[in-house]
Design a protein around this motif. Structure first.
Motif, short mmCIF file in Angstrom:
data_model
loop_
_atom_site.label_atom_id
_atom_site.label_comp_id
_atom_site.label_asym_id
_atom_site.label_seq_id
_atom_site.Cartn_x
_atom_site.Cartn_y
_atom_site.Cartn_z
N PHE A 41 0.46 -0.81 0.02
CA PHE A 41 -0.02 0.04 0.11
C PHE A 41 0.97 1.38 -0.51
O PHE A 41 1.80 1.39 0.64
CB PHE A 41 -1.41 -0.45 1.38
N VAL A 42 0.62 2.41 -1.24
CA VAL A 42 1.44 3.70 -0.70
C VAL A 42 0.13 4.84 -0.82
O VAL A 42 -1.03 4.69 -1.54
CB VAL A 42 1.76 3.15 -2.10
N ILE A 43 0.26 5.41 0.13
CA ILE A 43 -0.48 6.97 -0.09
C ILE A 43 0.14 7.49 -0.19
O ILE A 43 1.47 8.40 -0.20
CB ILE A 43 -1.11 7.32 1.86
N LYS A 44 -0.95 8.38 -2.30
CA LYS A 44 -0.51 9.35 -2.79
C LYS A 44 -1.68 10.39 -2.37
O LYS A 44 -2.54 10.06 -2.73
CB LYS A 44 0.22 9.12 -3.90
N GLU A 45 -0.95 11.37 -1.98
CA GLU A 45 -2.27 12.73 -1.66
C GLU A 45 -3.22 12.69 -1.41
O GLU A 45 -3.67 11.75 0.15
CB GLU A 45 -2.62 13.94 -3.47
N THR A 46 -4.82 11.65 -1.76
CA THR A 46 -5.79 11.76 -1.75
C THR A 46 -6.12 10.01 -1.30
O THR A 46 -7.30 9.93 -1.99
CB THR A 46 -7.05 12.40 -1.46
N GLN A 47 -4.96 9.36 -1.83
CA GLN A 47 -5.17 8.25 -2.23
C GLN A 47 -5.19 7.17 -1.85
O GLN A 47 -3.94 7.32 -1.91
CB GLN A 47 -4.97 8.14 -4.45
N LEU A 48 -5.11 6.27 -1.96
CA LEU A 48 -4.97 4.93 -0.95
C LEU A 48 -4.78 3.52 -2.02
O LEU A 48 -5.69 3.43 -2.58
CB LEU A 48 -5.48 4.08 -0.01
N LEU A 49 -3.50 3.76 -2.87
CA LEU A 49 -2.73 2.59 -3.78
C LEU A 49 -2.42 1.81 -2.90
O LEU A 49 -2.02 1.14 -2.04
CB LEU A 49 -1.93 3.78 -5.04
N ALA A 56 3.65 -3.23 -8.68
CA ALA A 56 2.65 -3.68 -9.91
C ALA A 56 1.55 -3.29 -8.58
O ALA A 56 0.42 -3.35 -8.14
CB ALA A 56 2.10 -4.59 -9.55
N VAL A 57 1.24 -1.63 -8.36
CA VAL A 57 0.51 -0.42 -7.39
C VAL A 57 -0.51 -0.45 -8.44
O VAL A 57 -0.03 0.92 -9.23
CB VAL A 57 1.69 0.36 -6.59
N GLN A 58 -1.35 -0.97 -8.98
CA GLN A 58 -2.27 -0.37 -10.07
C GLN A 58 -4.03 -0.26 -9.03
O GLN A 58 -4.49 0.53 -10.06
CB GLN A 58 -2.21 -1.54 -10.90
#
Length: 127
Positions: A41-49, A56-58
């Motif tokens: 998991f990655v938090i980028k701004e207002t998205q949890l990817l 393979a974070v899609q």
């Protein structure tokens, strides 16, 4: 004219690339079989990817207006849910420890507060 930042291997990055706030492994309950499966998991701004690994974070979960709730129960230790605003699906996530769970929930709240700068007030309430 400003130059685009370069990585340690000399590759030039796009300066508009989103900076990650938090990243790491969590378990996510599958939608149909309800089994726990590890995901990156990655938090980028207002998205949890998220995805199967770091490369393979899609898939993404919108955090704007999302409802975050801790889950109690023997099998649900260190578990919380995220239900996106207007979403019909609730995502079940699980950390390996209470401190890791708190860090992720805090990072989600921090991402929402940061995104609200210059916009309508955003609050993060964990129930």
């Amino acid at each position: 004219m400003a130059e685009a930042p370069a990585t340690s291997n000399g590759v030039v990055r796009d300066s508009t690339e989103l900076v990650s706030d938090k990243k790491g492994w969590l378990s996510k309950r599958t939608q149909f079989t309800y089994r726990w499966k590890p995901a990156w998991f990655v938090i980028k701004e207002t998205q949890l990817l998220y995805g199967e690994n770091e490369k393979a974070v899609q898939k993404k979960i919108s955090l704007l207006g999302a409802h975050v709730k801790e889950v109690d129960g023997n099998e649900m230790t260190f578990t919380w849910t995220i239900t996106p605003k207007g979403g019909k699906r609730t995502f079940f996530l699980k950390a390996n420890s209470e401190s890791e769970q708190r860090e992720w929930i805090q990072a989600i709240c921090d991402a929402l507060v940061k995104s609200s700068t210059g916009h309508a007030s955003t609050t993060c309430t964990v129930q």
